[in-house]
Design an enzyme around this catalytic site. Structure first.
Site, mmCIF file in Angstrom:
data_model
loop_
_atom_site.group_PDB
_atom_site.id
_atom_site.type_symbol
_atom_site.label_atom_id
_atom_site.label_comp_id
_atom_site.label_asym_id
_atom_site.label_seq_id
_atom_site.Cartn_x
_atom_site.Cartn_y
_atom_site.Cartn_z
ATOM 1 N N THR A 181 0.842 -1.200 0.000
ATOM 2 C CA THR A 181 0.000 0.000 0.000
ATOM 3 C C THR A 181 0.874 1.246 0.000
ATOM 4 O OG1 THR A 181 -1.677 1.267 1.215
ATOM 5 C CG2 THR A 181 -0.193 -0.077 2.543
ATOM 6 N N ASP A 205 -11.936 9.600 8.504
ATOM 7 C CA ASP A 205 -12.111 9.381 9.953
ATOM 8 C C ASP A 205 -12.684 10.595 10.697
ATOM 9 O OD1 ASP A 205 -11.415 6.719 10.109
ATOM 10 O OD2 ASP A 205 -9.299 7.116 10.486
ATOM 11 N N LYS A 257 -9.412 2.181 17.635
ATOM 12 C CA LYS A 257 -9.912 2.102 16.253
ATOM 13 C C LYS A 257 -9.619 0.712 15.695
ATOM 14 C CE LYS A 257 -9.659 3.735 11.534
ATOM 15 N NZ LYS A 257 -8.885 4.370 10.467
ATOM 16 N N ASP A 264 -7.942 -3.119 0.000
ATOM 17 C CA ASP A 264 -8.791 -2.150 -0.692
ATOM 18 C C ASP A 264 -9.948 -1.838 0.238
ATOM 19 O OD1 ASP A 264 -8.858 -0.615 -3.224
ATOM 20 O OD2 ASP A 264 -10.928 -1.317 -3.189
ATOM 21 N N GLY A 324 -1.464 5.577 6.374
ATOM 22 C CA GLY A 324 -2.457 5.316 7.424
ATOM 23 C C GLY A 324 -2.781 3.831 7.492
HETATM 24 P P1 ITT Z 1 -3.421 1.975 -1.700
HETATM 25 O O1 ITT Z 1 -4.287 1.632 -2.888
HETATM 26 O O2 ITT Z 1 -2.011 2.320 -2.064
HETATM 27 O O3 ITT Z 1 -3.496 0.926 -0.619
HETATM 28 P P2 ITT Z 1 -5.358 4.130 -1.307
HETATM 29 O O4 ITT Z 1 -5.553 5.141 -0.218
HETATM 30 O O5 ITT Z 1 -5.374 4.617 -2.723
HETATM 31 O O6 ITT Z 1 -3.984 3.321 -1.001
HETATM 32 P P3 ITT Z 1 -7.860 2.670 -1.630
HETATM 33 O O7 ITT Z 1 -7.991 2.785 -3.096
HETATM 34 O O8 ITT Z 1 -8.210 1.360 -0.971
HETATM 35 O O9 ITT Z 1 -6.403 2.977 -1.104
HETATM 36 O O10 ITT Z 1 -8.747 3.836 -1.010
HETATM 37 C C1 ITT Z 1 -9.100 3.809 0.320
HETATM 38 C C2 ITT Z 1 -9.675 5.164 0.712
HETATM 39 O O11 ITT Z 1 -10.834 4.948 1.540
HETATM 40 C C3 ITT Z 1 -8.684 5.924 1.576
HETATM 41 O O12 ITT Z 1 -7.834 6.730 0.789
HETATM 42 C C4 ITT Z 1 -9.611 6.739 2.479
HETATM 43 O O13 ITT Z 1 -10.065 7.870 1.813
HETATM 44 C C5 ITT Z 1 -10.800 5.766 2.664
HETATM 45 N N1 ITT Z 1 -10.585 4.915 3.853
HETATM 46 C C6 ITT Z 1 -10.317 3.581 3.880
HETATM 47 N N2 ITT Z 1 -10.144 3.139 5.127
HETATM 48 C C7 ITT Z 1 -10.281 4.212 5.917
HETATM 49 C C8 ITT Z 1 -10.194 4.418 7.305
HETATM 50 O O14 ITT Z 1 -9.870 3.432 8.137
HETATM 51 N N3 ITT Z 1 -10.395 5.640 7.772
HETATM 52 C C9 ITT Z 1 -10.695 6.664 6.960
HETATM 53 N N4 ITT Z 1 -10.776 6.577 5.626
HETATM 54 C C10 ITT Z 1 -10.579 5.352 5.106
#
Ligand code: ITT
Length: 211
Positions: A10, A166, A186, A72, A14
């Site tokens: 990733t 969050d 969390k 994801d 976070g």
């Molecule tokens: P990678 O693909 O490199 O892992 P990314 O941030 O692009 O990183 P995603 O496509 O899975 O990953 O998008 C996840 C988004 O969803 C993330 O950027 C946040 O905006 C939201 N998200 C996911 N989990 C979260 C959490 O625990 N708390 C707050 N927002 C979250």
């Protein structure tokens, strides 16, 4: 027994922090992408979290030759028909310059979400975070798990912990937002915490079968 290297595939610090916290103590050597030669980010094209997690894990496993764990995840808001869903990271891509830093993107995503829900009454502001994890090696997917975390979208941001949405994600049982929860709390209740805990159980079985 030598520790099995697992690449946490990733680019989101976070997620990396939260997953590494739960995996600490296992007989695995957690490797961040920042410890490897740069690999171009894959494009996300799937329309489900599970599909995107699998695709990312397989992509990085091919690129590194190592076991790769991908996450994801995203936010499903009921009043928006499940949006932003798999587009959570890029929800505000229509207003944010390509290549903008994560804190700018997070702020723009949250601002857009608040505006979209402006006229939605409190009892209809239900939402959930979803997390799908996939572990893959070069030959295919080895383990998949998922978790969900129910809450409500608040009318303003509160809290400095966590990341992404969050500060807007109000957790009724805790009477605060996910960004106001201590990180361990969390992880105890969140979508990702649940998915990683299940992953740890399946990984232990997998490693035991192989030894
Ligand atoms: P990678 O693909 O490199 O892992 P990314 O941030 O692009 O990183 P995603 O496509 O899975 O990953 O998008 C996840 C988004 O969803 C993330 O950027 C946040 O905006 C939201 N998200 C996911 N989990 C979260 C959490 O625990 N708390 C707050 N927002 C979250």
């Amino acid at each position: 027994m030598p520790e099995k290297p697992i690449v946490l595939a990733t680019g989101n610090p976070g997620k990396l922090r939260e997953i590494a916290q739960v995996l600490a103590g296992l007989p695995v050597d957690i490797v961040g992408l920042n410890e490897l030669a740069a690999i171009p980010e894959p494009e996300e094209t799937g329309d489900t979290f599970a599909r995107n997690a699998r695709d990312k894990a397989l992509y990085y496993a091919q690129a590194t030759g190592q076991w790769c764990l991908a996450d994801d995840s995203g936010l499903e808001v009921d009043a928006l028909g499940g949006e932003p869903g798999v587009r959570s990271a890029r929800y505000s891509s229509d207003t944010v310059a390509p290549g903008a830093g994560r804190s700018i993107v997070d702020l723009a995503n949250n601002t857009k979400l608040l505006a979209a829900l402006e006229d939605v009454p409190d009892h209809l502001r239900t939402a959930r975070f979803v997390c799908c994890l996939a572990l893959a090696d070069r030959s295919g997917v080895l383990i998949e798990t998922s978790g969900t975390f129910e809450g409500l979208i608040a009318r303003g941001a509160a809290g400095d912990n966590g990341f992404g949405y969050d500060p807007l994600f109000y957790v009724p049982d805790c009477n605060c937002t996910a960004a106001q929860l201590p990180p361990e709390e969390k992880n105890r209740i969140s979508h990702r915490g649940q998915a990683v805990k299940r992953f740890v159980e399946l990984l232990a079985d997998h490693l035991a079968r192989k030894s």
